[in-house]
Design an enzyme around this catalytic site. Sequence first.
Site: not given
Length: 1004
Positions: A548, A740, A851, A855
């Site tokens: 990642h 975030k 991600t 959503k």
Amino acid sequence: MSALSLPLLATTHQFKLPFPPPFDLSSPFSTLARKFAPPPSILCNSSHYRTKPVIVRASTSESASASSEIIVENPDSDDFTVFVIRARNRIGLLQVITRVFKVLGLLIDKASVEFEGEFFVKKFFVTDSHGNRIEDEEGLEKIRSALMDAIDGDGAVSVGPATRGVVVRRPGLGMVSGEQGAKAERMFALMDRFLKNDPISLQKDILDHVEYTVARSRFNFDDFEAYQALSHSVRDRLIERWHDTQLYFKRKDPKRVYFLSLEFLMGRSLSNSVINLGIRDQYADALGQLGFEYEVVAEQEGDAALGNGGLARLSACQMDSLATLDYPAWGYGLRYQYGLFRQVILDGFQHEQPDYWLNFGNPWEIERIHVTYPVKFYGTVEDETLNGGKYKVWIPGEMVEAVAYDNPIPGYGTRNTITLRLWAAKPSDQYDIESYNTGDYINAVVNRQKAETISSVLYPDDRSYQGKELRLKQQYFFVSASVQDIIRRFKDAHSNFDEFPEKVALQLNDTHPSLAIVEVMRILVDEEHLDWNRASDIVGKIFSFTSHTVIAEGLEKIPVDLLASLLPRHLQIIYSINFKFVEELKKKIGLDYNRLSRMSIIEEGAVKSIRSANLSIVCSHTVNGVSRVHLELLKANVFKDFYELWPEKFQFKTNGVTQRRWIVVSNPSLSALISKWLGTEAWIRDVELLTGLREYAADSFLQHEWKMVRKVNKMRLAEYIEAMSGLKVSLDAMFDVQIKRIHEYKRQLLNILGIIHRYDCIKNMEKSDRRKVVPHVCIIGGKAAPGYEVAKKIIKLCHAVAEKINNDSDVGDLLKLVFIPDYNVSVAELVIPGADLSQHLSTAGNEASGTGSMKFLMNGCLLLATEDGSTVEIIEEIGADNMFLFGSKVHDVPILREKGPDLKVNLQFARVVRMVRDGYFGFKDYFKSLCDTVEVGNDFYLLGSDFESYLEAQAAADKAFVDQEKWTQMSILSTAGSGRFSSDRTIQDYAENTWGIEPCPCPF
């Protein structure tokens, strides 16, 4: 022989499965119906021939084959079909047989039973749903097959209530005839049916748990106690499916995938569980009749704080998809006593408090006190000779116990329920007993505290040596317990380790679990006494690695001196792996010492370190990126040398999120609307069906309903904002959201500077011009790492700007700024459905996937974004015309950074930075260092370079928002194009192209 006549059995209605009507045999949920249901001809009686009596005998066991038979008769003079069943008498079997008829929609007109010693002969006079005789041969064969499935088997059978279907439960695999068989018979006779899901049964279960689990009076309990009782009631139903799934996996012995991740951000479990079980409405009815509201009770649940950010939430989504797609899988992680900190905002400053998420217990976990493994630390390594061979023996200096806590993860539209096993650290009994025996009680307490510290805190601060040691202890404790558990499960059914790769796939979620590679080697070589080459070959076939990381500087490293002290045997193994790898590498690339040094698992230097990523690549058969852009970065930069050596190893699987959590649970109104217009709920499992919305995107009726759903969601969010901050916001404004983790590369500072620019423009407008301004409610949320000062200053700046804007009467409802504290999954489930515009501002090349954007996309929120991570693939699905794109491209970023001081300063950017620097929002000295990070020459994340483009994208969004018909159409198209970004697709890709596993659906 004695005979007993039975009245009409209570089966004169068709059986209903727990899925919405109409009963659709093509539905992905109708597994049982597809397997057993007769063809349409049997239900409409279209045939006109007579069937002859046919005898079917069971053949799966000697006793059954000698006794069980089914005869089908169709007398010419009667209007019904006769099924004559002869079988050994068993408790509950009559109920099983009648349930089969119910499931198939058949009606029992009458029945009789005759006894022949320990056998019975049952006659059932049956018609189809229209009261006609059943004459189709194929249909009759399916009915006979279903009946034989029910009466066949090695032990007692049981039947679920109407909402569970026909279920044949057999004793454990180890049960045999004789005394054990009799014991199994008794056990199944005592539990011959599954829990019912009608409102009355659910109410009784809830009240029983109130009284016997929560220990409160059923006449006096509050919302939280109702939640506890409700959760245990749901958990009971999960456990039924869970046990059946695990027994089925054990019997079938498929290849399993083991998903290793230090983080699982599961969020709340109640709503997700009842929706996946298909009993949400039944529970809502049951609670309503008891005087409680389901939504209020569900709000009592706290978030399981077992992770931080996208990687942790990704893990949770992937577990949901693994269960739903019927893959045989286990998840492994740590049961942190204190999860990610609670964020408290005081005077605009972030403060961290422990998150005591386990204070009131966790009803979703099951402590497995009998599933424990010793985990060793420190000590020495000695040589030992055994059967003429030399082996290494690790003598530990410290040992703790890993205790398993299991969390059932249900799939949607399937019976499969898989396991997330989390480990908690406990002191070893051996050391406790020694301390108590010598009277050293203080030492016993200290040992307990030291042991439990290992699984206490998510991501301990590793800036100190002690912090680094605790972090490494966590990682090894987690992988050691998991690997021991995996090998134990394999050895239960196999004795040859050459079969290990055929039964086991191990997935490393980033580098945190990389020591699992070394632990498997240690066990195979030191404990199972396999030779090195054989063990190495096995390891290379079972591990796959997903990175990642986007920059080499962010790759994890373990100091050699720390590893030598804590895990001395593992350091020896790593040296051996590296030596063999480098020797092989020399044969391929020659003596290119610079490249050999870069690719070595051991990094030389002032601090000698182990490169966890290099270890993972060398010992894995597949290396995965998490988006196409990310893979290109790995190939070109981060792992360039390895890609040139092993290009076949490198793949990408674009991350995804589960539509069940992020539409069905968090946005039920939108879920219902989608199902209405698609004419099916099948999209909840087959999310590609969402593309069907495209043909209705311009439909005025759908647009009207779509806007109503979005307005209701905005009202919920507005109410939350008012309750949380006291600020009232206008529903007519654009809800402009960025939520975030706070980080410089995610550029929340760019957003805030853009808000300052908007504020400055409004303040300098004529009043007549302000009527043309699109009102914005800007919402920011996220946590800053405790030691990340720049991120904390961004949070403070957000509050300082909000204080100025929200209290300025000149601006009014044209602009509001809200910071949502303690952002978590539950808050996201409220914010995401209510957002109009979502900002994803990472500097191109810094986001591996992203991600969060998926959503928002699923919920019909429009995206304002850079072309980074998965955004490039989103553009391909919905088109650039349905997004607001801005900023430098990935290939431009290095060039712009190279120019540095020579870059031209955007005047609008310079003005807003100057406003902050000059103290317009207060705290002049405090924000000075923050302003310095974006000055020319220091602007590493290119806020100044992208500012003009950012303002243009904001203006384009404002223009589109004015045209609500166009905006709504873009919103519908966003949802319609989101199917590619489901974690179902991600998991299927992993299963087929990386893990080599197949679905193993547990039969109904």
